[in-house]
Design a protein around this motif. Structure first.
Motif, mmCIF file in Angstrom:
data_model
loop_
_atom_site.group_PDB
_atom_site.id
_atom_site.type_symbol
_atom_site.label_atom_id
_atom_site.label_comp_id
_atom_site.label_asym_id
_atom_site.label_seq_id
_atom_site.Cartn_x
_atom_site.Cartn_y
_atom_site.Cartn_z
ATOM 1 N N ILE A 130 0.835 -1.205 0.000
ATOM 2 C CA ILE A 130 0.000 0.000 0.000
ATOM 3 C C ILE A 130 0.869 1.254 0.000
ATOM 4 O O ILE A 130 0.520 2.268 -0.608
ATOM 5 C CB ILE A 130 -0.972 -0.042 1.195
ATOM 6 C CG1 ILE A 130 -1.926 -1.226 0.998
ATOM 7 C CG2 ILE A 130 -1.772 1.252 1.311
ATOM 8 C CD1 ILE A 130 -2.766 -1.551 2.174
ATOM 9 N N SER A 131 2.057 1.153 0.619
ATOM 10 C CA SER A 131 2.939 2.317 0.676
ATOM 11 C C SER A 131 3.416 2.753 -0.708
ATOM 12 O O SER A 131 3.824 3.884 -0.904
ATOM 13 C CB SER A 131 4.158 2.014 1.551
ATOM 14 O OG SER A 131 3.744 1.800 2.865
ATOM 15 N N TYR B 76 1.572 3.162 -3.138
ATOM 16 C CA TYR B 76 0.551 4.034 -3.731
ATOM 17 C C TYR B 76 0.137 5.172 -2.812
ATOM 18 O O TYR B 76 -0.127 6.262 -3.256
ATOM 19 C CB TYR B 76 -0.681 3.189 -4.094
ATOM 20 C CG TYR B 76 -0.327 2.041 -4.998
ATOM 21 C CD1 TYR B 76 -0.239 2.229 -6.380
ATOM 22 C CD2 TYR B 76 -0.036 0.786 -4.484
ATOM 23 C CE1 TYR B 76 0.119 1.178 -7.218
ATOM 24 C CE2 TYR B 76 0.325 -0.267 -5.296
ATOM 25 C CZ TYR B 76 0.398 -0.071 -6.665
ATOM 26 O OH TYR B 76 0.765 -1.099 -7.476
ATOM 27 N N VAL B 77 0.028 4.856 -1.519
ATOM 28 C CA VAL B 77 -0.441 5.854 -0.561
ATOM 29 C C VAL B 77 0.560 5.923 0.585
ATOM 30 O O VAL B 77 1.150 4.908 0.952
ATOM 31 C CB VAL B 77 -1.830 5.462 0.022
ATOM 32 C CG1 VAL B 77 -2.474 6.654 0.709
ATOM 33 C CG2 VAL B 77 -2.728 4.895 -1.050
ATOM 34 N N ILE C 166 1.257 5.760 4.137
ATOM 35 C CA ILE C 166 0.582 5.384 5.392
ATOM 36 C C ILE C 166 1.624 4.982 6.433
ATOM 37 O O ILE C 166 2.778 4.700 6.102
ATOM 38 C CB ILE C 166 -0.398 4.201 5.197
ATOM 39 C CG1 ILE C 166 0.340 3.008 4.559
ATOM 40 C CG2 ILE C 166 -1.606 4.588 4.392
ATOM 41 C CD1 ILE C 166 -0.392 1.714 4.733
ATOM 42 N N ASP D 265 -1.264 1.973 10.708
ATOM 43 C CA ASP D 265 -2.581 2.233 10.130
ATOM 44 C C ASP D 265 -3.247 0.960 9.610
ATOM 45 O O ASP D 265 -4.396 0.971 9.211
ATOM 46 C CB ASP D 265 -2.472 3.245 8.981
ATOM 47 C CG ASP D 265 -2.110 4.632 9.518
ATOM 48 O OD1 ASP D 265 -2.354 4.859 10.708
ATOM 49 O OD2 ASP D 265 -1.571 5.449 8.744
ATOM 50 N N ILE E 291 -7.649 -0.959 7.197
ATOM 51 C CA ILE E 291 -6.649 0.004 6.731
ATOM 52 C C ILE E 291 -7.180 1.413 6.928
ATOM 53 O O ILE E 291 -8.234 1.758 6.385
ATOM 54 C CB ILE E 291 -6.317 -0.218 5.234
ATOM 55 C CG1 ILE E 291 -5.914 -1.677 5.013
ATOM 56 C CG2 ILE E 291 -5.212 0.738 4.800
ATOM 57 C CD1 ILE E 291 -5.821 -2.049 3.553
ATOM 58 N N GLU E 292 -6.467 2.176 7.689
ATOM 59 C CA GLU E 292 -6.876 3.566 7.869
ATOM 60 C C GLU E 292 -6.142 4.419 6.843
ATOM 61 O O GLU E 292 -4.914 4.475 6.839
ATOM 62 C CB GLU E 292 -6.516 4.031 9.287
ATOM 63 C CG GLU E 292 -7.678 3.964 10.249
ATOM 64 C CD GLU E 292 -7.234 4.393 11.638
ATOM 65 O OE1 GLU E 292 -6.649 5.480 11.760
ATOM 66 O OE2 GLU E 292 -7.470 3.622 12.578
ATOM 67 N N MET E 293 -6.912 5.076 5.977
ATOM 68 C CA MET E 293 -6.278 5.926 4.971
ATOM 69 C C MET E 293 -6.036 7.311 5.572
ATOM 70 O O MET E 293 -6.859 7.821 6.292
ATOM 71 C CB MET E 293 -7.194 6.044 3.740
ATOM 72 C CG MET E 293 -7.472 4.722 3.079
ATOM 73 S SD MET E 293 -6.011 4.002 2.340
ATOM 74 C CE MET E 293 -5.992 4.898 0.801
ATOM 75 N N GLN F 242 -5.907 11.270 5.756
ATOM 76 C CA GLN F 242 -6.817 12.263 5.166
ATOM 77 C C GLN F 242 -6.124 12.924 3.978
ATOM 78 O O GLN F 242 -4.941 13.268 4.026
ATOM 79 C CB GLN F 242 -7.139 13.328 6.205
ATOM 80 C CG GLN F 242 -8.087 12.786 7.260
ATOM 81 C CD GLN F 242 -9.127 13.779 7.617
ATOM 82 O OE1 GLN F 242 -8.806 14.868 8.070
ATOM 83 N NE2 GLN F 242 -10.375 13.432 7.406
ATOM 84 N N ALA F 243 -6.896 13.077 2.911
ATOM 85 C CA ALA F 243 -6.321 13.706 1.714
ATOM 86 C C ALA F 243 -5.964 15.160 2.014
ATOM 87 O O ALA F 243 -6.716 15.849 2.682
ATOM 88 C CB ALA F 243 -7.337 13.629 0.581
#
Lengths: 271, 87
Positions: free
Chosen positions: B50-51, B53-54, B56, B60, B78-80, B82-83
């Motif tokens: 996941i790292s 792409y996002v 985190i 999380d 999975i806690e995303m 905040q954008a």
């Protein structure tokens, strides 16, 4: 073939020594040459429960350290001629139990023709408890219907399946049996006590018996007689059933259902 | 007793509270030996993937194995983050 059976629980005071005494006596009553070993170095009590405390001269640690032979240390039971007790040391440190020493003693006992070696484990998960279960073929996990005992039993099951000799050498795993003790069917039916079904669901091992909560256990230990010898008591009958099931006989469970006392009983008393 | 509890509304017995508490705590304690021990590794690898792409934190992602009777539920939470407003 010799079977090594550890009686264990993790938690203290749930009935390991009571069970070790009665289970080994039960095996001997069926004609099997049996020895029961106390692994609780420093806090020995099996000798008291078996009523042979005044006959202890040498102990398990003396044997391991070569200060006495097995024949000198083994105490023949006062009632059953094919039952022997190997007491723990009361004065030594628990680290006196080495893996090599325990293994040699167990092998020597096998050589002497014992069919069953019952290892009475101390509470906890330290050296004594690890040594008692390390070489086991079978384990009787003594559990009370109470949260801390069930949790500790689960912990012990984890240790048996990860750290025992059978686990480490990838042999067939130890056969694990659940023995529920101090069971009170009335409190279970009132929703005040975990039921045997609850505990089986949680621990997920084969149930080998249920010993009802009973005053006779204290009476047995007061006198130094294994509870299985107390005639006409529920506890003795329940332990006989445990031995039968261990030896492969089918026995329905007893003392697990609560019968409401009838009107007559309520009016005129009786237990 | 059962009739009375029916009238008064079902109240949980202390034994069933005990069973629930035990089942919860033992799921968490059974890491090694008995349960599967791949959960920490799974968690680590999930974080890695996941790292890519996002962004985190390793904390999380929570991986949990739950048992209900004969059913096993693998729960991955999975806690995303905040954008960011200007993103």
């Amino acid at each position: 073939m010799t079977r090594i059976v550890v009686v264990t629980s993790g938690k203290g005071g749930v009935g390991k020594t009571t069970t070790s005494a009665s289970f080994s006596a039960g095996l001997a009553m069926r004609g099997h040459k049996t020895v029961v070993i106390d692994f609780d170095v420093g806090l020995r009590n099996l000798d008291l429960i078996m009523g042979c405390e005044r006959r202890v001269v040498y102990d398990f640690v003396n044997v391991i350290q070569g200060e006495a032979t097995l024949n000198q240390a083994l105490i023949r039971d006062k009632q059953l001629e094919n039952l022997f007790i190997l007491p723990a040391s009361q004065t030594r440190d628990k680290d006196a139990l080495t893996k090599e020493g325990v293994e040699k003693t167990l092998n020597d006992l096998k050589g002497m023709g014992f069919e069953y070696i019952v290892c009475d484990s101390p509470a906890g998960i330290e050296t004594g408890a690890l040594m008692a279960s390390y070489f086991a073929d079978d384990a009787i996990v003594v559990t009370n219907p109470e949260v801390s005992s069930v949790r500790d039993s689960d912990r012990i099951l984890g240790i048996l399946s990860a750290k025992s000799h059978r686990a480490i050498t990838s042999e067939e795993p130890i056969k694990e049996y659940l023995l529920l003790t101090r069971y009170n069917p009335k409190r279970v039916s009132d929703g005040e006590m975990l039921s045997l079904q609850d505990i089986e669901d949680i621990l997920r091992i084969k149930l080998i018996g249920v010993i009802p909560e009973s005053e006779s256990v204290l009476q047995a230990s007061n006198q130094g007689i294994p509870a299985i010898h107390l005639r006409d008591t529920d506890v003795a009958v329940a332990y006989q059933d445990v031995v039968s099931r261990y030896l492969g006989e089918e026995k329905p469970l007893r003392f697990v259902d609560y019968e409401k006392p009838g009107l007559f009983k309520r009016l005129f008393g009786g237990k | 007793m059962s009739f009375l509890s029916f009238l008064l509304g079902q109240k949980k017995t202390s034994a069933s509270v005990a069973k629930d508490r035990l089942q919860l705590i033992l799921i968490n304690e059974r890491g090694g030996g008995r349960g599967p021990d791949y959960l920490p590794q799974l968690q680590k690898e999930l974080v890695e993937v996941i790292s890519r792409y996002v962004k985190i934190n390793p904390d999380d992602i929570k991986v949990n194995l739950d048992r209900q009777d004969s059913l096993e539920v693998l729960e991955v939470k999975i806690e995303m983050p905040q954008a960011e407003p200007n993103a």
